[in-house]
Design a protein around this motif. Structure first.
Motif, PDB file in Angstrom:
ATOM      1  N   ARG A 158     -47.122 -31.811  50.005  1.00 60.45           N
ATOM      2  CA  ARG A 158     -46.383 -33.097  50.012  1.00 60.45           C
ATOM      3  C   ARG A 158     -45.077 -32.517  48.881  1.00 60.45           C
ATOM      4  N   LEU A 159     -45.529 -31.893  47.821  1.00 59.47           N
ATOM      5  CA  LEU A 159     -44.355 -31.522  47.045  1.00 59.47           C
ATOM      6  C   LEU A 159     -43.212 -30.539  47.867  1.00 59.47           C
ATOM      7  N   MET A 160     -43.848 -29.641  48.572  1.00 61.62           N
ATOM      8  CA  MET A 160     -42.999 -28.913  49.146  1.00 61.62           C
ATOM      9  C   MET A 160     -42.173 -29.603  50.383  1.00 61.62           C
ATOM     10  N   ALA A 161     -42.693 -30.479  50.800  1.00 63.51           N
ATOM     11  CA  ALA A 161     -42.160 -31.386  52.211  1.00 63.51           C
ATOM     12  C   ALA A 161     -40.993 -32.184  51.329  1.00 63.51           C
ATOM     13  N   CYS A 162     -41.108 -32.612  50.285  1.00 65.69           N
ATOM     14  CA  CYS A 162     -40.299 -33.528  49.598  1.00 65.69           C
ATOM     15  C   CYS A 162     -39.135 -32.863  49.124  1.00 65.69           C
ATOM     16  N   CYS A 163     -39.371 -31.595  48.554  1.00 65.73           N
ATOM     17  CA  CYS A 163     -38.212 -30.772  47.999  1.00 65.73           C
ATOM     18  C   CYS A 163     -37.392 -30.156  49.513  1.00 65.73           C
ATOM     19  N   ALA A 164     -38.176 -29.948  50.466  1.00 66.09           N
ATOM     20  CA  ALA A 164     -37.305 -29.197  51.776  1.00 66.09           C
ATOM     21  C   ALA A 164     -36.339 -30.405  52.335  1.00 66.09           C
ATOM     22  N   ALA A 165     -37.130 -31.742  52.088  1.00 68.92           N
ATOM     23  CA  ALA A 165     -36.182 -32.676  52.797  1.00 68.92           C
ATOM     24  C   ALA A 165     -34.699 -32.797  51.930  1.00 68.92           C
ATOM     25  N   GLN A 166     -34.892 -32.776  50.486  1.00 71.29           N
ATOM     26  CA  GLN A 166     -33.519 -32.806  50.027  1.00 71.29           C
ATOM     27  C   GLN A 166     -33.051 -31.365  49.549  1.00 71.29           C
ATOM     28  N   GLY A 167     -33.311 -30.492  50.353  1.00 70.68           N
ATOM     29  CA  GLY A 167     -32.771 -29.017  50.110  1.00 70.68           C
ATOM     30  C   GLY A 167     -32.828 -28.419  48.786  1.00 70.68           C
ATOM     31  N   ILE A 168     -34.175 -28.821  48.199  1.00 71.56           N
ATOM     32  CA  ILE A 168     -34.292 -28.230  46.554  1.00 71.56           C
ATOM     33  C   ILE A 168     -35.033 -26.981  46.826  1.00 71.56           C
ATOM     34  N   ALA A 169     -34.465 -25.981  46.113  1.00 70.17           N
ATOM     35  CA  ALA A 169     -35.546 -24.729  46.057  1.00 70.17           C
ATOM     36  C   ALA A 169     -36.630 -25.003  45.278  1.00 70.17           C
ATOM     37  N   PRO A 170     -37.986 -24.407  45.667  1.00 66.73           N
ATOM     38  CA  PRO A 170     -39.144 -24.624  44.810  1.00 66.73           C
ATOM     39  C   PRO A 170     -39.000 -24.298  43.447  1.00 66.73           C
ATOM     40  N   GLY A 171     -38.241 -23.231  43.073  1.00 67.88           N
ATOM     41  CA  GLY A 171     -38.081 -22.656  41.673  1.00 67.88           C
ATOM     42  C   GLY A 171     -37.407 -23.764  40.855  1.00 67.88           C
ATOM     43  N   ARG A 172     -36.661 -24.640  41.214  1.00 68.64           N
ATOM     44  CA  ARG A 172     -35.842 -25.434  40.473  1.00 68.64           C
ATOM     45  C   ARG A 172     -36.833 -26.768  40.002  1.00 68.64           C
ATOM     46  N   ILE A 173     -38.063 -26.692  40.489  1.00 68.20           N
ATOM     47  CA  ILE A 173     -39.056 -27.834  39.985  1.00 68.20           C
ATOM     48  C   ILE A 173     -40.097 -27.151  39.258  1.00 68.20           C
ATOM     49  N   HIS A 174     -40.153 -27.557  38.017  1.00 67.69           N
ATOM     50  CA  HIS A 174     -41.367 -27.093  37.031  1.00 67.69           C
ATOM     51  C   HIS A 174     -42.396 -28.082  36.938  1.00 67.69           C
ATOM     52  N   LEU A 175     -43.658 -27.748  37.202  1.00 64.76           N
ATOM     53  CA  LEU A 175     -44.685 -28.715  36.762  1.00 64.76           C
ATOM     54  C   LEU A 175     -45.457 -28.478  35.677  1.00 64.76           C
ATOM     55  N   GLU A 176     -45.696 -29.604  34.980  1.00 59.86           N
ATOM     56  CA  GLU A 176     -46.422 -29.353  33.388  1.00 59.86           C
ATOM     57  C   GLU A 176     -47.753 -30.392  33.684  1.00 59.86           C
ATOM     58  N   ILE A 177     -48.677 -29.886  33.183  1.00 61.71           N
ATOM     59  CA  ILE A 177     -49.933 -30.519  33.230  1.00 61.71           C
ATOM     60  C   ILE A 177     -50.123 -31.344  31.949  1.00 61.71           C
ATOM     61  N   THR A 178     -50.257 -32.655  32.212  1.00 66.94           N
ATOM     62  CA  THR A 178     -50.226 -33.540  30.922  1.00 66.94           C
ATOM     63  C   THR A 178     -51.240 -33.398  29.682  1.00 66.94           C
ATOM     64  N   GLU A 179     -50.950 -33.525  28.514  1.00 66.76           N
ATOM     65  CA  GLU A 179     -51.831 -33.200  27.729  1.00 66.76           C
ATOM     66  C   GLU A 179     -53.402 -33.647  27.618  1.00 66.76           C
ATOM     67  N   ARG A 180     -53.369 -35.077  28.329  1.00 66.22           N
ATOM     68  CA  ARG A 180     -54.577 -35.606  28.495  1.00 66.22           C
ATOM     69  C   ARG A 180     -55.558 -35.250  29.340  1.00 66.22           C
ATOM     70  N   SER A 181     -54.998 -34.129  30.258  1.00 63.95           N
ATOM     71  CA  SER A 181     -55.879 -33.701  31.395  1.00 63.95           C
ATOM     72  C   SER A 181     -56.417 -32.288  31.071  1.00 63.95           C
ATOM     73  N   GLN A 182     -57.698 -31.994  31.506  1.00 61.17           N
ATOM     74  CA  GLN A 182     -58.486 -31.108  31.415  1.00 61.17           C
ATOM     75  C   GLN A 182     -58.412 -30.318  32.786  1.00 61.17           C
ATOM     76  N   VAL A 183     -57.983 -28.869  32.863  1.00 54.59           N
ATOM     77  CA  VAL A 183     -57.836 -28.362  33.938  1.00 54.59           C
ATOM     78  C   VAL A 183     -59.285 -27.732  34.381  1.00 54.59           C
ATOM     79  N   ASP A 184     -59.857 -27.830  35.452  1.00 53.64           N
ATOM     80  CA  ASP A 184     -60.872 -27.203  36.057  1.00 53.64           C
ATOM     81  C   ASP A 184     -60.207 -26.080  36.952  1.00 53.64           C
ATOM     82  N   VAL A 185     -60.155 -24.923  36.395  1.00 52.27           N
ATOM     83  CA  VAL A 185     -59.727 -23.973  37.309  1.00 52.27           C
ATOM     84  C   VAL A 185     -60.370 -23.654  38.388  1.00 52.27           C
TER      85      VAL A 185
END
Length: 225
Positions: free
Chosen positions: A179-206
């Motif tokens: 969904r993220l890729m589709a949203c970026c593609a619709a606006q012509g945004i290169a993926p590298g221009r979007i950075h994702l940061e996992i919030t501090e309250r979240s625990q990542v289950d790798v």
């Protein structure tokens, strides 16, 4: 005749209510006598005045308490409706390269504005979204707003990026990265221009989110915890 040891008291004598108080310095005391019938009439008059007032105040307090409780218990319902109506707004905080003072990116911050104009703090609505399974819809709304508002700017400013906060639950949700890729593609945004940061309250289950992390990295989205 000796004085009583108490300094003041009251008693009923016949049809009179008598109250007395002993002097602190002299061996005498003052008293007042009032007919009990007069006290009864006065009490009834005050009751007619203050009892309805007390009932009205009690009802107002009860209504306020019930309204507050209803607001607290239904806030997730209001948020659900707010997401459907598009009440989530995005604001942007500059990211500056301290080496040269250049503005190189922007951190995306979610805000909720009610139809009344009231702003609800993310410290309130983000935990509610997480508890009631709305965090995915909230993140999708933030991404859609960011792509729509920043798409033209990102295409004309090479090297500029936006950083979007997500939760580990987003990564664990099927279809998040597509969904993220589709949203970026619709606006012509290169993926590298979007950075994702996992919030501090979240625990990542790798283990659970490994596939989404791999897809995000393969698609050149910056990902940080």
């Amino acid at each position: 005749r000796s004085f009583p040891t108490r300094r003041s008291s009251d008693l009923t004598v016949g049809d009179q209510f008598v109250a007395w108080e002993r002097s602190r310095q002299w061996d005498h005391f003052a008293y007042a006598a009032v007919p009990i019938a007069a006290l009864t009439e006065e009490f009834q008059a005050l009751s007619r005045l203050f009892v309805p007032f007390g009932i009205a105040v009690g009802l107002i307090v009860l209504l306020l308490i019930r309204r507050f409780a209803a607001t607290r218990t239904s806030l997730h319902t209001l948020l659900r409706a707010g997401l459907k109506r598009g009440e989530i707004r995005t604001v942007y905080q500059p990211i500056v390269d301290m080496r040269n003072g250049r503005w190189v990116g922007a951190e995306v911050l979610a805000r909720w504005q009610r139809p009344s104009g009231e702003w609800v703090s993310p410290e309130v609505f983000v935990p509610i979204a997480e508890r009631h399974g709305l965090i995915g819809r909230l993140t999708d709304a933030v991404i859609a707003s960011t792509c729509a508002e920043f798409g033209p700017f990102l295409k004309t400013h090479p090297g500029f990026f936006v950083s979007i906060n997500i939760s580990s639950g987003d990564l664990g949700e099927n279809g998040f990265v597509p969904r993220l890729m589709a949203c970026c593609a619709a606006q012509g945004i290169a993926p590298g221009r979007i950075h994702l940061e996992i919030t501090e309250r979240s625990q990542v289950d790798v283990g659970d989110e490994a596939e989404a992390i791999r897809m995000a990295n393969d698609s050149h989205y910056g990902l940080a915890a």
